[in-house]
Scaffold this active site. Structure first.
Site, PDB file in Angstrom:
ATOM      1  N   HIS B  86       0.782  -1.089   0.076  1.00  0.00           N
ATOM      2  CA  HIS B  86       0.066   0.027   0.056  1.00  0.00           C
ATOM      3  C   HIS B  86       0.862   1.316   0.080  1.00  0.00           C
ATOM      4  O   HIS B  86       1.808   1.167   0.784  1.00  0.00           O
ATOM      5  CB  HIS B  86      -0.835   0.005   1.255  1.00  0.00           C
ATOM      6  CG  HIS B  86      -1.940   1.323   1.348  1.00  0.00           C
ATOM      7  ND1 HIS B  86      -2.725   1.369   0.341  1.00  0.00           N
ATOM      8  CD2 HIS B  86      -1.533   2.407   2.085  1.00  0.00           C
ATOM      9  CE1 HIS B  86      -3.439   2.623   0.979  1.00  0.00           C
ATOM     10  NE2 HIS B  86      -2.648   3.347   1.642  1.00  0.00           N
ATOM     11  N   ASP B 165     -15.327   2.387   7.611  1.00  0.00           N
ATOM     12  CA  ASP B 165     -14.326   3.550   7.157  1.00  0.00           C
ATOM     13  C   ASP B 165     -15.105   4.507   5.980  1.00  0.00           C
ATOM     14  O   ASP B 165     -14.769   5.411   5.860  1.00  0.00           O
ATOM     15  CB  ASP B 165     -13.254   2.759   6.442  1.00  0.00           C
ATOM     16  CG  ASP B 165     -12.090   3.666   5.791  1.00  0.00           C
ATOM     17  OD1 ASP B 165     -11.550   4.463   6.727  1.00  0.00           O
ATOM     18  OD2 ASP B 165     -12.068   4.126   4.710  1.00  0.00           O
ATOM     19  N   ARG B 172     -14.746  12.865   7.987  1.00  0.00           N
ATOM     20  CA  ARG B 172     -13.591  13.276   8.010  1.00  0.00           C
ATOM     21  C   ARG B 172     -13.178  14.073   7.064  1.00  0.00           C
ATOM     22  O   ARG B 172     -12.714  15.401   7.244  1.00  0.00           O
ATOM     23  CB  ARG B 172     -12.294  12.288   8.259  1.00  0.00           C
ATOM     24  CG  ARG B 172     -12.478  11.521   9.702  1.00  0.00           C
ATOM     25  CD  ARG B 172     -11.563  10.324   9.349  1.00  0.00           C
ATOM     26  NE  ARG B 172     -10.044  10.713   9.057  1.00  0.00           N
ATOM     27  CZ  ARG B 172      -9.126   9.725   8.566  1.00  0.00           C
ATOM     28  NH1 ARG B 172      -9.509   8.693   8.089  1.00  0.00           N
ATOM     29  NH2 ARG B 172      -8.031  10.267   8.279  1.00  0.00           N
ATOM     30  N   SER B 187      -7.791   3.744   9.049  1.00  0.00           N
ATOM     31  CA  SER B 187      -8.324   3.505   7.776  1.00  0.00           C
ATOM     32  C   SER B 187      -7.663   2.824   6.972  1.00  0.00           C
ATOM     33  O   SER B 187      -7.919   1.821   6.136  1.00  0.00           O
ATOM     34  CB  SER B 187      -8.491   5.041   7.242  1.00  0.00           C
ATOM     35  OG  SER B 187      -9.080   4.965   6.128  1.00  0.00           O
ATOM     36  N   LYS B 191      -8.697  -1.449   5.949  1.00  0.00           N
ATOM     37  CA  LYS B 191      -8.963  -2.178   4.879  1.00  0.00           C
ATOM     38  C   LYS B 191      -7.943  -3.158   4.368  1.00  0.00           C
ATOM     39  O   LYS B 191      -8.350  -4.249   3.765  1.00  0.00           O
ATOM     40  CB  LYS B 191      -8.907  -0.755   3.888  1.00  0.00           C
ATOM     41  CG  LYS B 191     -10.234  -0.104   4.196  1.00  0.00           C
ATOM     42  CD  LYS B 191     -10.411   1.036   3.146  1.00  0.00           C
ATOM     43  CE  LYS B 191      -9.325   2.085   3.369  1.00  0.00           C
ATOM     44  NZ  LYS B 191      -9.532   3.524   2.766  1.00  0.00           N
TER      45      LYS B 191
END
Lengths: 438, 438
Positions: B86, B165, B172, B187, B191
């Protein structure tokens, strides 16, 4: 005017500790009033303000924007000085009920818009409603007409006054953002200044039964309130008063009306009258009808001794649809079938009467609300409360409980037995009135 | 289980800086998922977390509760190690498109669920959609079946994965509570861990084109991400990489697909391959298929030189409905009618290519979104971007702009002319890959 600032930009600036611009604060208040800010944006900003604070300048702008979110009463047709008093709230605080007619009897107009009880016990409006027939829900034009005719009116919040505060207060209550000095300041002052007053006296309480328990925090609030009000051009003073034990001997709506009538008849409890005079003196001085506190005290004492304050109270009650005979016959007020004494467990001196404990006992009896929608029982409460420093013999009553049923009576007795502490050796009653700020 | 904690009590505890209990954090996440907390309560807590922080323990509990708010993919039927990568997001970051098939060609399964672009340029999913026919919206069972068959699948967020989320991220975004390390951690990791992976490699970027511009803040995020993931039992490493200039020569969705194909063909730009290898090495090491980074590097280089990574890319594209011939013929990708060079204003060396400036130019061309609902033009963007340290002659192209109309072209040229700085005297290209954390 340019376009309104984006909510998330305003929130981010306060989050980062910046001082907000006038346009940003006005956008927030307009957003709360017209719904153009979502509730989640309002609450995010409220939390950022809670944690990052607001400068006196920001607080004054917030107060003014909130005041202007609804109708500002125009009392310019009344030539007499118009002064109100606001208390941050305490247990047994029935001062407004007798102080307003006392001050009005001295020639100062008192336009008082009050809230219902938000804490454990009833507010001024709840106490007034214990008087049979009394209407607290006057319109602003009825309010003005009564002020012109009688010189005093005590009513509840109307929908026209500071709608932004109704929205924001409801959100603060469910988002843990109540105890913020700038937010409290703006909430109190926006509503009081919307009354169209010339000056304001604040009773800022500290101690176990107060909203602000710590004296230092309460003083901080008093300084903020008086400086913001002055920045807005309203002469304002705050009297710091102790709220560790209840004011007077009675807690409960009808019982407190009866105690206020005793004050007007010249037989009010010492501690309650000490606070009453301290506040009334500042009101007359700010109104310009007394040169100093001592001169004001003479006028206020005369309003009692002459009976003019009691007459003004009858006039006020009658003008708002209530039965004025309660000023002469307290048995016309709602009452429980009987009252049950709480006996002292020992010989000694009363060392402490915990105001919060008494408030919880009164709330349990039905004198206050746990939720906004709860009904109040005007008859219940506690009377004959012993005062700190008082000598008591074993078995003598420390107070009397007025209850609607046996279970509630037993619960209240148990709470009160813990709240009232009797011990050996004399103690003196601490002074009620502290520093005067502003 | 007792009754769930009241929202306002949880908010008040975080507001006051306390460490929240597991039950309190779980109540918050459940409240976000099932609507039992009002949006204004969620946002008040988000702001309190933003300003008061969360301990590693709280962040791990939040991550786990969010992960469990929806489906956690069960990939236990796949025996091969499953590792994902990621990136916190940067300009020209097309690494996933070629790295995933490279790692899969080395025998490690890559189950990658990605987001769309939240910043100025498209995300991995937007880039994949530039390939004619490519479907990013597989169901979780299609995803699993493809992983079993092909060893790699790249899909978009599904409604089943971490619904908490989606709710919290949307809030947010409009309440200025995005840039909070514990909230970002929870967050991202909720995921990624819901993908059913065995290990995770993170590309945490810093610099002008990164989400976290300051290196120290980015490092803080990397430490938080790796320690929370490890506390949850997932071996995780973070590679810190510089994002002051864009990665590679291309920014724009189809242009980046073409550049990824070049990487798979062995002619990728040096800076892009440096980051690709650094991340791939950690993936193979954490998967246990390489003893160390050097051994992993040999495997990854062989996947390119043997053509196995390019084959895996064709297989991946075909499996998800795309045209696999794009691996051999980039002219099958969407393209603008022409490209217009930006000439260098002088002889000299490229001293800086501001990633944020290039991103804004690309966004203006239509390669990214200003709002979530905006459509993306896959053809537009910037190619042939000069690299820092490169020598250029006056009038030689600093880049080529692919635009859909003249106005957008002119705007992009103006932004890029400011973003690309040419000066006298040689400068060296700074390294891309920094510290490895975890």
């Amino acid at each position: 005017m340019g376009t309104a600032p984006f909510p998330q930009h305003v929130i981010a600036r306060k989050r980062d500790g910046s001082e907000l611009e006038r346009a940003e604060i006005e956008a927030f208040v307009a957003g709360a009033t017209d719904g153009s800010w979502a509730d989640y944006q309002l609450s995010a900003l409220l939390m950022a303000v809670f944690l990052k604070g607001m400068s006196p300048r920001e607080t004054a702008i917030l107060t003014e924007a909130m005041m202007r979110s609804g109708t500002v009463a125009d009392l310019s047709s009344i030539r007499a000085p118009k002064v109100d008093k606001h208390s941050t709230g305490g247990v047994g605080d029935k001062v407004s009920l007798h102080l307003a007619p006392m001050v009005a009897a001295c020639g100062v107009v008192v336009p008082m818009i009050s809230g219902r009880g938000l804490g454990h016990t009833g507010g001024t409006v709840d106490k007034l409603e214990a008087i049979p027939g009394f209407r607290v829900g006057l319109s602003l034009s009825e309010f003005r007409a009564q002020l012109e005719r009688v010189g005093v009116s005590l009513i509840s919040q109307t929908a026209e006054i500071v709608p932004a505060d109704r929205k924001l207060y409801a959100l603060r209550d469910v988002t843990a953002t109540v105890e913020s000095i700038p937010l409290i300041c703006a909430s109190i002052l926006s509503k009081k200044l919307a009354e169209g007053i010339d000056a304001l006296v604040l009773d800022v309480k500290f101690g176990s039964g107060a909203f602000m328990k710590e004296k230092a925090r309460a003083r901080e609030l008093a300084v903020a309130l008086t400086s913001v009000a002055k920045a807005m051009g309203k002469p304002t003073r705050a009297v710091m008063t102790a709220m560790d034990e209840p004011l007077g001997h009675a807690v409960g709506n009808a019982l407190e009306v009866a105690e206020s009538v005793e004050c007007l008849r010249g037989s009010g409890p010492a501690d309650l009258m000490e606070v009453t005079y301290a506040l009334g003196e500042q009101m007359l001085v700010l109104a310009g009808t007394a040169a100093d506190a001592a001169a004001a005290r003479v006028q206020l004492e005369r309003s009692i001794s002459s009976g003019s304050a009691l007459s003004k109270f009858r006039e006020l009650v009658a003008a708002q649809g209530g039965d004025p005979r309660v000023a002469d016959d307290p048995s016309l007020l709602p009452a429980c079938p009987g009252k049950v004494p709480l006996p002292s467990p020992s010989d000694g001196w009363v060392r402490g009467v915990d105001a919060l404990g008494v408030a919880l006992a009164a709330q349990g009896l039905g004198a206050g609300r746990a939720r906004a929608e709860d009904a109040i029982d005007p008859a219940v409460g506690v009377s004959g409360l012993a005062k700190v420093g008082q000598r008591v013999g074993k078995g003598e009553p420390l107070c009397f409980v007025h209850a609607s049923d046996r279970d509630r009576l037993a619960d209240a007795h148990a709470i009160l037995a813990r709240a009232i502490v009797v011990g050996p050796g004399p103690v003196s009653q601490p002074p009620r009135v502290g520093e005067i700020i502003g």
